[in-house]
Design a protein around this motif. Structure first.
Motif, PDB file in Angstrom:
ATOM      1  N   GLY A   5       0.877  -1.156   0.000  1.00 46.42           N
ATOM      2  CA  GLY A   5       0.000   0.000   0.000  1.00 46.42           C
ATOM      3  C   GLY A   5       0.917   1.209   0.000  1.00 46.42           C
ATOM      4  O   GLY A   5       2.069   1.120   0.434  1.00 46.42           O
ATOM      5  N   GLY A   6       0.422   2.320  -0.497  1.00 52.19           N
ATOM      6  CA  GLY A   6       1.279   3.489  -0.493  1.00 52.19           C
ATOM      7  C   GLY A   6       0.473   4.758  -0.630  1.00 52.19           C
ATOM      8  O   GLY A   6      -0.672   4.724  -1.067  1.00 52.19           O
ATOM      9  N   CYS A   7       1.063   5.868  -0.208  1.00 52.92           N
ATOM     10  CA  CYS A   7       0.369   7.117  -0.436  1.00 52.92           C
ATOM     11  C   CYS A   7       1.335   8.278  -0.589  1.00 52.92           C
ATOM     12  O   CYS A   7       2.459   8.239  -0.112  1.00 52.92           O
ATOM     13  CB  CYS A   7      -0.673   7.377   0.644  1.00 52.92           C
ATOM     14  SG  CYS A   7      -0.054   8.202   2.071  1.00 52.92           S
ATOM     15  N   THR A   8       0.882   9.244  -1.329  1.00 54.21           N
ATOM     16  CA  THR A   8       1.655  10.457  -1.549  1.00 54.21           C
ATOM     17  C   THR A   8       0.934  11.582  -0.816  1.00 54.21           C
ATOM     18  O   THR A   8      -0.257  11.805  -1.034  1.00 54.21           O
ATOM     19  CB  THR A   8       1.723  10.768  -3.055  1.00 54.21           C
ATOM     20  OG1 THR A   8       2.359   9.673  -3.713  1.00 54.21           O
ATOM     21  CG2 THR A   8       2.499  12.042  -3.326  1.00 54.21           C
ATOM     22  N   LEU A   9       1.671  12.242   0.084  1.00 54.69           N
ATOM     23  CA  LEU A   9       1.088  13.372   0.824  1.00 54.69           C
ATOM     24  C   LEU A   9       1.670  14.661   0.260  1.00 54.69           C
ATOM     25  O   LEU A   9       2.893  14.798   0.177  1.00 54.69           O
ATOM     26  CB  LEU A   9       1.442  13.283   2.308  1.00 54.69           C
ATOM     27  CG  LEU A   9       1.054  12.009   3.067  1.00 54.69           C
ATOM     28  CD1 LEU A   9       1.660  12.032   4.471  1.00 54.69           C
ATOM     29  CD2 LEU A   9      -0.463  11.898   3.164  1.00 54.69           C
ATOM     30  N   ILE A  10       0.813  15.558  -0.141  1.00 55.18           N
ATOM     31  CA  ILE A  10       1.312  16.838  -0.646  1.00 55.18           C
ATOM     32  C   ILE A  10       0.928  17.928   0.341  1.00 55.18           C
ATOM     33  O   ILE A  10      -0.255  18.154   0.623  1.00 55.18           O
ATOM     34  CB  ILE A  10       0.774  17.113  -2.059  1.00 55.18           C
ATOM     35  CG1 ILE A  10       1.274  16.000  -2.977  1.00 55.18           C
ATOM     36  CG2 ILE A  10       1.238  18.496  -2.544  1.00 55.18           C
ATOM     37  CD1 ILE A  10       0.881  16.123  -4.405  1.00 55.18           C
ATOM     38  N   PHE A  11       1.963  18.533   0.859  1.00 55.92           N
ATOM     39  CA  PHE A  11       1.782  19.476   1.962  1.00 55.92           C
ATOM     40  C   PHE A  11       2.130  20.880   1.476  1.00 55.92           C
ATOM     41  O   PHE A  11       3.212  21.112   0.944  1.00 55.92           O
ATOM     42  CB  PHE A  11       2.707  19.053   3.106  1.00 55.92           C
ATOM     43  CG  PHE A  11       2.353  19.670   4.418  1.00 55.92           C
ATOM     44  CD1 PHE A  11       1.401  19.070   5.236  1.00 55.92           C
ATOM     45  CD2 PHE A  11       2.963  20.845   4.841  1.00 55.92           C
ATOM     46  CE1 PHE A  11       1.066  19.642   6.451  1.00 55.92           C
ATOM     47  CE2 PHE A  11       2.631  21.409   6.054  1.00 55.92           C
ATOM     48  CZ  PHE A  11       1.685  20.812   6.862  1.00 55.92           C
TER      49      PHE A  11
END
Lengths: 556, 492
Positions: free
Chosen positions: A479-485
């Motif tokens: 599983g994976g995720c990209t967080l854009i802050f």
């Protein structure tokens, strides 16, 4: 660039400064990127054209002299550097994305040669819907190998029986029938090129009207050179915009298991972030092109710009707590590497920020500790974030056979793939100032398919280095995720998630942690099941070693 | 004179994957003509195949000759028996032998083909054997660089398999204790020599020929369909006909490997194809070279070297050579003149060979010689010896199976022992090929006899048989399986 040898994804290899290039590596109709060696291998061969007037028979053809092939292979390397899991057969689109994206970059490089654009536009009378060299890849290579035309063509193809060039029309069925990575990748290329043509047509409509006294109908004969020059300018500008959009979208892609629908969402989100007002309808052109080929993202209720953009509810208590906790850390990170130009220093410093281990051996608080230290990502209060990211932060990780963190001896193992900074200036002078964090988590999954009833039995196990590689139906499930802050507003702007667990089945009342059904089945089909023969290429030692398909199987 | 009214086919179990078919041509239940098509098994044991040969001798009667012996192509799994059971065959005279034109030692095209293929094989085997040893040694000595060992292990395994495949093409048995080093080509020579009829025209068959009314087989027409002559062997038309060799090689994927073949010393001798493709002036001088290789061979670089990559081409070549030889298969249709019923024997012909049956030149030759075009023959086919043991490319769809069994009940025989499928063919899981098997079951209503299973056990086949076949037909099919062979009789 992250560099780790394949199969040892969790053991960093360290910083590798240069991509190694072997221009004369093999004597074959081939050229490939070797992910294990971070190297490009180019081949050469004696031409075997179908007709003597296509190419000199027997003459040597060097793939390392082909601009298209170099661009294509180099793009593979860059893409692999950013997303090392994009070679895993988790979905038929993943390998296809690699091939398609590499072709897109190679294609739009053509538009950096003004003379070439002018020449071709004069020939096609300003249109991109007729056969032209700008839309073709590896022309010499294709002809020398026995095709009548280029190796690949974004807008047309060679008729198998007659060898004649025919324009390619959008076909919603190909996405359901073409699984070989190059074939499927060519769909993505056709989509992007279609968007390009639409934008170009839109941008040049007024020019054509001006040149034709408002009728828009071109007279017979050669086009006015001034008009060709202006059209060429517009084509070059459009191509640059489209390519930039395609590249910018990479920042908005999930770290694992990308599909074409995700890429559309990434394209739209990335563009909307930078260009508030889409007055030239670029985004519509892209959405429309994907639609024409029957490509729709999963999990959206309707097809519109607003639904395609990834959004986060920043007003929720959990997210605002997270923002406060992580914002400070990210600013320190930005100050530390924002003015660093040395690639190796950026790599090393980023590593220290992730792990908290400094070069001199001392220990500071790394991103991992920050994440788990915040009041949202702790043991008790994390359901919101688990749903948002699709990753497991609570002690429930044991239910999924996710390993315990080796570095911290408690809590789930979580890979922080990267932190990147993103600074861009938009057309309105707006400043984009973002930090992008990619996270991933893994467990072993075994799928047994009951073919008679078409049922899948999905179970997790702890990967041990052999089972996941050898046993039938087993694989590493990520599983994976990209967080854009957003560093300007201290807000979590976008979360692009490929959940490891089934977020739907889980709630405050029911603590159910099972692998994401849909994704696990698709990965099974791609690596063991019905798609595997065409998508399982990634299991071979050189996954990119075929830029052409030798047609040994003629099925009369 | 009375005509043949039935043909009984026995498909022998030679102990492994392989073809060995005995055809008994009968008039009123009396055998008047006998034909043997191939006798071989992949790495089979001498005992099993000798038992088959003994049964053949007994069936035709000790001392009696076989009227016609056909060797379809030069592959171990089709001819090994003539070596392994040589003692038995020594006591059986062969009245007449047929082979494909590609085996004719005086045919100019065949001669050229044989020579270049042989040369390529030898050189390829020599190079690969040497490099295989090197990789083995490197594997033992190499320090534990991440990725490198995995890579070397891969090459070691994969090249071992390629070598096995090449040895197979070269006719050497992989089993060391076999028949005193007799090769497949020895067997071919031996069979040719045994033919009582010596005429080359009658021995080496070309597509378009129709042989009818052989003494004892009156009322029967043998149609020769392949391998294609005067054309690309893979059956794909090529415009560069002025140079036959060139086009012949081209689609066997040899030509684009020319550069590679030069490197292993198996290329053509044209000066333009000399060993190095680069001009002398680009050569590094000695200090430069020393410096380069010092870096390249350094320990830090070990994991990034490309010592082995160039040889990966040999795997494709091995496949191409295999396809090529399969495409030299003598493909044949036997027709009952009276009823027009057809029995089809394509040997191991792959798609290219199948496609060529429909070429204009073949069609007109067949008609000229009093036969029927391939289309009609396929339509009237009632018996099909499944091509290439049921592999995915041994039966063409459009130019083959699609046209069969549409008007008449089709029975298929598949020479396959599934658990003996060699690993270099992709192993048991690829045989029979799933898509083909599904189609074949549909086309035959489940009437498929397999070497290992007899009447096939697949539930889909069983269902179709019960639904669509007469009780008598079902009974006959069930009775087809004998310990040593499957037997099926086609009534003319």
């Amino acid at each position: 660039m992250e560099c780790r040898p394949k199969g040892q994804a969790d053991k960093p290899l360290g910083y590798i400064q240069k991509l190694l290039i072997y221009p004369h590596a093999v004597r074959d109709v081939n050229a490939y990127y070797s992910p294990d060696r971070k190297a490009l291998l180019f081949g050469y061969f004696n031409a075997t054209p179908s007709d003597v007037d296509l190419h000199m028979p027997g003459s040597l053809v060097f793939s390392c002299l082909s601009h298209d092939i170099i661009a294509h292979e180099t793009t593979h390397a860059i893409l692999d550097g950013i997303f090392r899991h994009y070679m895993e057969p988790t979905h038929p689109d993943v390998g296809a994305f690699h091939e398609g994206f590499a072709d897109i970059v190679a294609l739009f490089q053509h538009f950096t040669f003004p003379e070439a654009i002018k020449n071709q536009l004069a020939k096609t009378r300003g249109s991109f819907n007729a056969e032209n060299l700008l839309g073709q890849l590896a022309v010499e290579f294709g002809k020398a190998y026995g095709n009548y035309h280029a190796l690949r063509d974004a807008i047309g193809k060679e008729d198998e029986d007659t060898g004649e060039w025919k324009p390619r029309k959008p076909d919603v069925n190909t996405i359901k029938t073409d699984f070989e990575p190059h074939d499927r990748g060519s769909i993505l290329v056709a989509v992007i090129f279609d968007a390009f043509i639409n934008i170009y047509n839109h941008r040049t409509a007024d020019l054509l009207r001006i040149a034709t006294n408002g009728t828009g109908i071109l007279p017979q004969g050669r086009l006015n050179t001034d008009l060709v020059n202006r059209l060429a300018d517009e084509a070059a500008k459009t191509a640059m915009h489209v390519l930039s959009m395609c590249i910018r979208a990479l920042d908005y892609c999930p770290p694992v298991d990308i599909n074409f629908g995700d890429y559309l969402r990434a394209l739209v989100t990335a563009d909307a972030d930078l260009v508030k007002d889409d007055d030239r309808n670029y985004r519509i052109a892209f959405i429309d092109a994907f639609r024409k080929w029957g490509i729709y993202p999963e999990d959206i209720s309707m097809l519109s710009e607003e639904t395609l953009i990834y959004s986060v509810d920043n007003l929720s208590k959990e997210v605002s707590t997270f923002n406060k906790a992580i914002g400070g850390f990210l600013r320190v990170y930005k100050n530390s590497i924002g003015y660093e130009n040395d690639r190796e220093a950026i790599f090393e410093k980023t590593n220290s920020f992730i792990t908290g281990r400094q070069k001199d051996g001392s220990k500071t608080k790394g991103l991992h500790e920050y994440l788990f230290g915040t009041t949202v990502l702790n043991k008790n209060n994390n359901l919101v974030f688990e749903k948002l990211t699709g990753l497991v932060f609570s002690d429930n990780y044991k239910k999924m056979h996710i390993k315990t963190s080796e570095a911290y001896k408690s809590g789930p193992s979580l890979e922080i793939h990267s932190i990147r900074l993103n600074n861009r200036v938009g057309p309105d002078g707006n400043l984009q100032n973002e930090a992008i964090i990619t996270l991933a988590q893994r467990c072993g999954v075994k799928v047994v398919h009951d073919e008679a009833n078409d049922l899948y039995d999905i179970k997790t196990f702890t990967p041990n280095g052999t089972k996941e590689n050898e046993e039938e139906g087993c694989f590493i499930f990520r599983g994976g995720c990209t967080l854009i802050f957003d560093l300007n507003t201290d807000e979590l702007k976008h979360v692009i998630s490929k959940p490891i667990f089934d977020t739907e089945k889980n709630s405050r009342r029911r603590s159910v942690y099972v692998p994401n059904n849909k994704r696990a089945i698709m990965q099974y089909r791609s690596s063991w099941g019905d798609y595997a023969a065409l998508t399982g290429f990634v299991k071979t030692i050189e996954p990119f070693a075929h830029i052409h398909q030798i047609k040994t199987d003629y099925n009369g | 004179m009375a005509n043949i009214d039935s043909i009984t086919v026995r498909m022998y179990n030679t102990g492994s994957v392989g073809d060995c078919l005995l055809l008994l041509f009968k008039k009123n239940n009396v055998v008047t003509f006998t034909t043997l098509i191939d006798c071989g098994g992949f790495n089979t044991n001498t005992q099993s195949i000798t038992a088959c040969a003994n049964d053949i001798r007994q069936t035709i009667g000790a001392g009696n000759p076989i009227d016609l012996v056909i060797v379809t192509h030069e592959h171990l799994d089709h001819v090994s028996g003539f070596n392994q059971a040589k003692a038995v065959y020594d006591s059986i005279p062969f009245n007449q032998v047929w082979m494909a034109w590609t085996e004719n030692p005086t045919d100019p095209i065949a001669k050229k083909l044989k020579k270049t293929l042989g040369k390529k094989l030898q050189a390829l085997i020599a190079t690969l054997t040497e490099q295989h040893k090197k990789v083995g040694a490197r594997l033992k000595s190499s320090t534990n660089t991440p990725g490198l060992n995995k890579r070397l292990k891969h090459y070691s395994k994969s090249w071992g398999e390629v070598l096995d495949a090449l040895h197979f093409e070269n006719g050497r048995s992989l089993q060391k204790n076999l028949a005193a080093g007799l090769t497949v080509s020895n067997a071919m020579v031996c069979v040719k020599g045994k033919s009582i009829k010596k005429s080359k025209e009658e021995m080496f068959r070309k597509p378009g020929e129709v042989i009818r009314d052989i003494k004892g087989a009156e009322g029967i027409k043998f149609h020769i369909l392949g391998p294609p002559y005067d054309e690309d062997l893979s059956g794909i038309k090529n415009k560069m006909q002025e140079d036959e060799m060139y086009s012949l090689q081209k689609h066997a994927a040899f030509a684009s490997s020319q550069t590679f073949l030069n490197a292993v010393g198996a290329g053509s001798s044209t000066p333009a194809f000399s060993k190095s493709p680069f001009s002398e002036k680009y050569k590094m001088d000695a200090p430069e070279e020393k410096d380069f290789f010092k870096k390249y061979h350094s320990k830090d670089m070990a994991w990034r070297q490309i010592e082995e990559d160039w040889l990966e081409t040999s795997e494709q070549l091995a496949i191409a050579i295999n396809t090529y030889t399969n495409n030299t298969s003598l493909a044949m249709a036997i027709e009952f003149e009276g009823s027009g019923k057809v029995m089809l024997f394509p040997a191991d012909a792959q798609s290219g060979n199948w496609i060529s049956w429909h070429n204009e030149s073949v069609t007109s030759a067949l008609k000229r010689n009093g036969g029927k075009p391939a289309n009609e023959l396929l339509d009237k086919t009632v018996f099909y010896k499944v091509g290439h043991h049921g592999s995915h490319n041994g039966t063409a769809s459009k130019s083959g199976l699609d046209k069969m069994g549409n008007s008449r009940q089709l029975v298929a025989m598949m020479p396959l022992v599934q658990d003996k499928v060699p690993s270099q063919w992709g192993g048991s899981k690829n045989f029979p090929a799933k898509a083909l098997y599904t189609e074949l079951i549909k086309k035959t209503n489940g009437a498929i006899l397999r070497t290992d299973e007899g009447l096939i056990k697949d539930p889909r086949a069983k269902e179709l048989r019960e639904k669509n076949l007469s009780a008598l037909m079902q009974k006959k099919l069930k009775a087809a399986s004998k310990p040593l062979y499957q037997e099926w009789t086609v009534e003319g």
